[in-house]
Design a protein around this motif. Structure first.
Motif, short mmCIF file in Angstrom:
data_model
loop_
_atom_site.label_atom_id
_atom_site.label_comp_id
_atom_site.label_asym_id
_atom_site.label_seq_id
_atom_site.Cartn_x
_atom_site.Cartn_y
_atom_site.Cartn_z
N LYS A 301 0.79 -1.24 0.00
CA LYS A 301 0.00 0.00 0.00
C LYS A 301 0.82 1.28 0.00
CE LYS A 301 -4.06 -2.16 1.99
NZ LYS A 301 -5.28 -1.97 2.79
N LEU A 302 2.09 1.19 -0.39
CA LEU A 302 2.96 2.37 -0.33
C LEU A 302 3.26 2.85 -1.74
CD1 LEU A 302 4.92 4.04 1.63
CD2 LEU A 302 6.69 2.44 0.88
N TYR A 303 3.09 4.14 -1.97
CA TYR A 303 3.52 4.70 -3.25
C TYR A 303 5.04 4.82 -3.28
CZ TYR A 303 -1.15 5.79 -4.93
OH TYR A 303 -2.42 5.69 -5.39
N ILE A 304 5.58 4.87 -4.48
CA ILE A 304 7.02 4.97 -4.60
C ILE A 304 7.53 6.30 -4.03
CG2 ILE A 304 7.00 5.93 -6.93
CD1 ILE A 304 9.48 4.11 -7.42
N THR A 305 6.64 7.27 -3.92
CA THR A 305 6.99 8.56 -3.33
C THR A 305 6.93 8.53 -1.81
OG1 THR A 305 4.66 9.13 -3.49
CG2 THR A 305 6.08 9.88 -5.28
N GLY A 306 6.56 7.37 -1.24
CA GLY A 306 6.38 7.28 0.21
C GLY A 306 5.01 7.74 0.65
N GLY A 307 4.18 8.15 -0.30
CA GLY A 307 2.82 8.56 0.03
C GLY A 307 1.98 7.36 0.43
N ASP A 356 14.58 3.81 5.59
CA ASP A 356 14.47 3.78 4.13
C ASP A 356 13.10 4.30 3.70
OD1 ASP A 356 17.01 2.82 3.90
OD2 ASP A 356 16.44 0.74 3.54
N VAL A 357 12.08 3.90 4.44
CA VAL A 357 10.72 4.38 4.13
C VAL A 357 10.59 5.85 4.51
CG1 VAL A 357 8.25 4.02 4.49
CG2 VAL A 357 9.81 2.05 4.52
N LEU A 358 11.15 6.18 5.69
CA LEU A 358 11.07 7.56 6.16
C LEU A 358 11.75 8.53 5.19
CD1 LEU A 358 11.70 8.64 9.85
CD2 LEU A 358 12.46 10.05 7.95
N GLU A 359 12.96 8.16 4.77
CA GLU A 359 13.71 9.04 3.87
C GLU A 359 12.99 9.21 2.53
OE1 GLU A 359 17.42 7.69 1.80
OE2 GLU A 359 18.33 9.37 2.86
N ARG A 360 12.46 8.11 2.01
CA ARG A 360 11.72 8.15 0.74
C ARG A 360 10.51 9.09 0.86
NH1 ARG A 360 11.40 5.28 -3.89
NH2 ARG A 360 13.23 4.14 -3.22
N VAL A 478 21.08 2.15 -2.02
CA VAL A 478 22.47 1.81 -2.33
C VAL A 478 22.62 0.29 -2.46
CG1 VAL A 478 24.87 1.90 -1.55
CG2 VAL A 478 23.33 3.83 -1.08
N THR A 479 21.94 -0.45 -1.56
CA THR A 479 22.14 -1.90 -1.53
C THR A 479 21.21 -2.64 -2.47
OG1 THR A 479 20.65 -2.04 0.36
CG2 THR A 479 23.00 -1.87 0.84
N GLY A 480 20.38 -1.89 -3.23
CA GLY A 480 19.56 -2.54 -4.24
C GLY A 480 18.16 -2.90 -3.77
N GLN A 481 17.74 -2.34 -2.65
CA GLN A 481 16.39 -2.59 -2.14
C GLN A 481 15.62 -1.28 -2.17
OE1 GLN A 481 15.72 -5.61 0.44
NE2 GLN A 481 13.62 -5.21 -0.14
N VAL A 482 14.66 -1.17 -3.10
CA VAL A 482 13.94 0.10 -3.25
C VAL A 482 13.22 0.45 -1.95
CG1 VAL A 482 12.21 1.37 -4.58
CG2 VAL A 482 13.58 -0.40 -5.69
N GLY A 557 19.54 8.32 -6.08
CA GLY A 557 19.67 8.52 -4.64
C GLY A 557 18.29 8.42 -4.03
N PRO A 558 18.00 9.28 -3.08
CA PRO A 558 16.68 9.20 -2.44
C PRO A 558 15.58 9.91 -3.22
CG PRO A 558 17.98 10.91 -1.39
CD PRO A 558 18.86 10.29 -2.44
N ILE A 559 15.92 10.49 -4.35
CA ILE A 559 14.96 11.35 -5.07
C ILE A 559 14.24 10.60 -6.18
CG2 ILE A 559 14.72 13.45 -6.47
CD1 ILE A 559 15.51 14.21 -3.71
#
Ligand SMILES: [Zn+2]
Length: 794
Positions: A301-307, A356-360, A478-482, A557-559
């Motif tokens: 249920k997570l958008y790629i934008t973290g929304g 990772d989720v927070l930063e995204r 960085v480690t390959g896990q979106v 990166g995170p963007i």
């Protein structure tokens, strides 16, 4: 979130018994951000967002409500929304955070003057809810005839209390003054007295959560157990009172919940409240439940934008894998709630995946909610647009702007955290900080151009030689896990690397739970150099996410990046990426406050006059998603086709597309009615459409001015209807008019049936007319608006 700062500060200072989070936040007061990227955001918040929010509170009568409540009258008409008081509290909260790092005597005085009128509105027993108090006989229509009666519905009395406490604690910390805190304690005491299972008490839980987090914090600050007990009472009685709706997460007891459902902001606030109460009471059942819910969010249920919160229907989470792009709701407040939740889970479990989720979320779906200058806001944050979306300076329901006002100044508090001799470096932004580790102060200084490049220098300076376990977060990108889980994965074959050096010498360590640990005796002058490879990557979504199939998103990166109309002289919605795209990255210091732009080769597809698909090579330019919608309204897309099945070729010209469209209500979305894109079925809410919402019951119109005189005898309309939650239904009735030789509108003759079927083309044939313009006259349903996907004319 600085709330958590109080959880710890308070915990050390006052709470003797009871628990707290295993990991302690480093309060943002200990961190001075010197960063360009975040420095600009903090400045905009301080200089634009917060003053704007205060002025809107004044201009829209939110202060007047307190003044009226101090002198109630049966003549007052209670308007606005039942939770308008919270915008005042939230803005004071943001201003307080801001004043801790940027003292401002004038602002301090101004807040005191606001608090004077707030205090005067409080009833003698502590109750403070202007929507009732200003006119108890005729309160706000959502308030109910007596206290708490409609709390689980729409009164928001406890939502007001929650935001009041959050604001009051921030103000107390910033100024040391108790004028706001005393008001909040008095209202909290009123709630403690009146709510519960004892005789004479009312059994009720918050309709809109936040009091759970706030009361936990008040317990930590005051050491008074009764506030924690009430927070726990609220959680434990969810689903056991009258309201059992999924919308308010009351469909089952909280500890049995394992899927994120209902109103996304309520949900995220409740899960965060569960984390707080769990940390303070040690109750593992709450933790199990939020672990399961978190796993459901990140996997489904997570958008790629973290929304989070896919649908406007109830501002809610959608079904598993239901992640539409154009109609994505992704409320700004829900993104803030997602940061709250992931932050707390990190403090409980100490794993980098939460960051990772927070930063995204932070770098994408959250800051997209506010313009770069701090003065414009998105309520929903869609991932695709035909130009119907623009940031606004304020909303009638102002939850998002005031939440931005309180969130952005607290960002520095998310960079570091401490546990015994572990020092977590969670976010990368230039700053100086003084961190308390085992009772001694260690100075840390970060220099970096993150998020634009992956090099970070950290200078470590303890007062004297000190053992520290410096834990540097190695981001999933960085480690390959979106993201944690399998909802998204990188679709290119790239492998990124990283290096970490101490005093110029590369060091090696196993990454554990997302952290690279450097455990040593540190001395002044020690320097850590972190380097993360940063390259454009393509991401694909899980096969069950229908709306992203055959498409990729691009990030670096995170963007997360998007394609927007001002940078591309073709429709970005008709583009198809190369199967093996290569990218160039260019620094654009003067564009959108400084961004890295990405370019790649692509094609656009269109139909020629014979109906053949014709590809054309183009250079596609991408910008960071957060920076879209700053240059006027137009097309934008995050997910871009790289497979034919997902492309939308430019349709061959039609009479509609060559006509000038006019309407009783003119918006950018008008172009949707002649774009050749038809709804998939009657439940399609994602194809572009035009609507008359929020009008109800009126007669509206829309017209085509043909390029030259044409003979027409058929009109086909695809109606938009988003029942049961949305505001549009098929119309009550409609008819077609043509312009006669004198320029007068005349009804067409001998029309066949004017149909109102959902999802289908409603064909009407009529006696052929030769005319320069055709018009639809639409009678809206009595209590709803209407909308149109497509209007075809032949
Ligand atoms: Zn909001």
């Amino acid at each position: 979130m600085t709330g958590l700062l109080c959880l710890t500060i308070g915990a050390q200072a006052q709470v003797k018994k009871g628990g707290t989070y295993p990991i302690s936040p480093v309060p943002f007061t200990a961190v001075k951000v010197t960063d360009t990227f975040w420095g600009q955001r903090l400045k905009a918040s301080r200089e634009v967002t917060i003053p704007l929010a205060f002025s809107k509170c004044e201009e829209t009568g939110r202060y007047d409500n307190f003044v009226k409540a101090a002198h109630p009258s049966e003549n007052y008409k209670v308007g606005g929304l039942s939770f308008d008081d919270t915008d005042v509290y939230k803005t004071i909260e943001g201003a307080s955070y801001s004043m801790q790092t940027f003292p401002n005597k004038k602002l301090d005085k101004y807040i005191d003057s606001v608090l004077t009128i707030v205090a005067a509105a409080q009833e003698p027993d502590g109750y403070l809810y202007t929507s009732r108090t200003m006119n108890p006989k005729h309160p706000h229509e959502w308030s109910g005839s007596k206290r708490w009666e409609k709390e689980e519905d729409l009164s928001h009395e406890l939502y007001d209390l929650g935001h009041m406490i959050e604001g009051a604690i921030a103000h107390f910390q910033a100024t040391g003054k108790r004028n706001f805190l005393n008001i909040a304690i008095k209202y909290a005491d009123c709630a403690v007295r009146e709510i519960g299972d004892k005789p004479g008490q009312v059994r009720v839980v918050p309709g809109h959560q936040i009091a759970e987090m706030a009361l936990s914090k008040l317990y930590v600050v005051t050491g008074n157990q009764k506030y924690l007990d009430l927070a726990k009472y609220f959680l434990d009685n969810k689903g056991k009172t009258e309201n059992k709706s999924e919308y308010s997460q009351a469909h089952k007891p909280v500890i049995e919940q394992d899927e994120a459902v209902g109103h996304a902001v309520r949900a995220a606030y409740m899960y965060s409240g569960m984390a707080d109460v769990a940390a303070l009471t040690g109750d593992k059942n709450y933790i199990n439940a939020i672990d399961n819910i978190w796993s459901n969010i990140v996997n489904k249920k997570l958008y790629i934008t973290g929304g989070i919160g896919a649908t406007s229907h109830g501002e809610a989470f959608g079904k598993n894998y239901e992640l539409p792009n154009m109609s994505a709701y992704c409320e700004t407040c829900a993104a803030i709630g997602n940061v709250y939740l992931n932050y707390r889970l990190f403090l409980l479990h100490g794993e980098g995946k939460y960051y990772d989720v927070l930063e995204r979320t932070l770098y994408n779906g959250l800051i997209s909610g506010v313009s770069l200058d701090g003065g414009g806001f998105f309520y929903p944050n869609p991932l695709e647009s035909i130009g119907q979306h623009q940031r606004q300076p304020w909303f009638g329901c102002a939850c998002c702007p005031s939440n931005i006002a309180r969130f952005i100044p607290s960002v520095p508090g998310y960079i570091y955290a401490v546990h015994n001799s572990d020092v977590y470096v969670n976010l990368f932004m230039a700053n100086h900080s003084d961190i308390k580790v085992n009772g001694k102060t260690v100075e840390l200084k970060q220099s970096t151009n993150y998020p634009w490049d992956g090099t970070i220098k950290i200078e470590v300076a303890p007062k004297s030689k000190q053992n520290l376990n410096l834990k540097i977060r190695i981001p999933g990108w960085v480690t390959g896990q979106v993201v944690p889980g399998n909802l998204y994965s990188y679709s290119d074959k790239k492998t990124l690397g990283y290096t970490i050096k101490v005093n110029g010498k590369e060091v090696d360590s196993k990454v554990d739970k997302g952290y690279f640990a450097i455990n040593r005796a540190w001395k002044k002058g020690d320097v850590v150099e972190v380097h993360f490879d940063m390259e454009p990557r393509t991401v694909k979504a899980h096969p069950l996410v229908q709306d992203d199939q055959g498409k990729v998103a691009i990030e670096r990166g995170p963007i997360v990046y998007c394609a927007e109309w001002p940078d591309n002289d073709f429709s970005v919605l008709n583009v198809v990426l190369n199967k093996k795209p290569s990218f160039t990255v260019e620094r654009k210091a003067d564009l959108l406050y400084g961004i890295n732009e990405i370019k790649t080769d692509a094609q656009i597809m269109s139909y020629d006059a014979q109906g053949r698909i014709v590809p054309k090579d183009v250079k596609l330019t991408l910008i960071p998603y957060y920076a879209w919608a700053h240059r006027g309204s137009g097309e934008m897309a995050v997910w871009l086709p790289n497979e034919l099945r997902a492309t939308r070729p430019v349709m061959p010209p039609s009479l509609g597309s060559e006509s000038k469209i006019n309407a009783s209500h003119v918006t950018k979305a008008l172009s949707a009615i002649s774009d050749g894109l038809l709804p998939k079925d009657e439940n399609d809410h994602t194809s572009p459409y035009y609507h008359w919402w929020p009008k109800e019951g009126t007669t509206e119109w829309i017209s085509y001015d043909f390029p030259t005189e044409k003979t027409v005898s058929r009109s086909t309309v695809y109606w938009f209807d988003d029942a049961p939650w949305g505001g549009c239904r098929v119309p009550q009735s409609w008819s077609v008019y043509y312009k006669d030789k004198n320029g007068e509108w005349k009804p067409v003759e001998n029309p066949s049936k004017y149909g109102t079927e959902k999802g289908l083309g409603n064909d009407v044939t009529f006696k052929a007319v030769t005319t320069k313009a055709l018009k639809l006259e639409v009678k809206l349903p009595e209590k709803n608006a209407a909308g149109i996907f497509e209007w075809e004319v032949e």
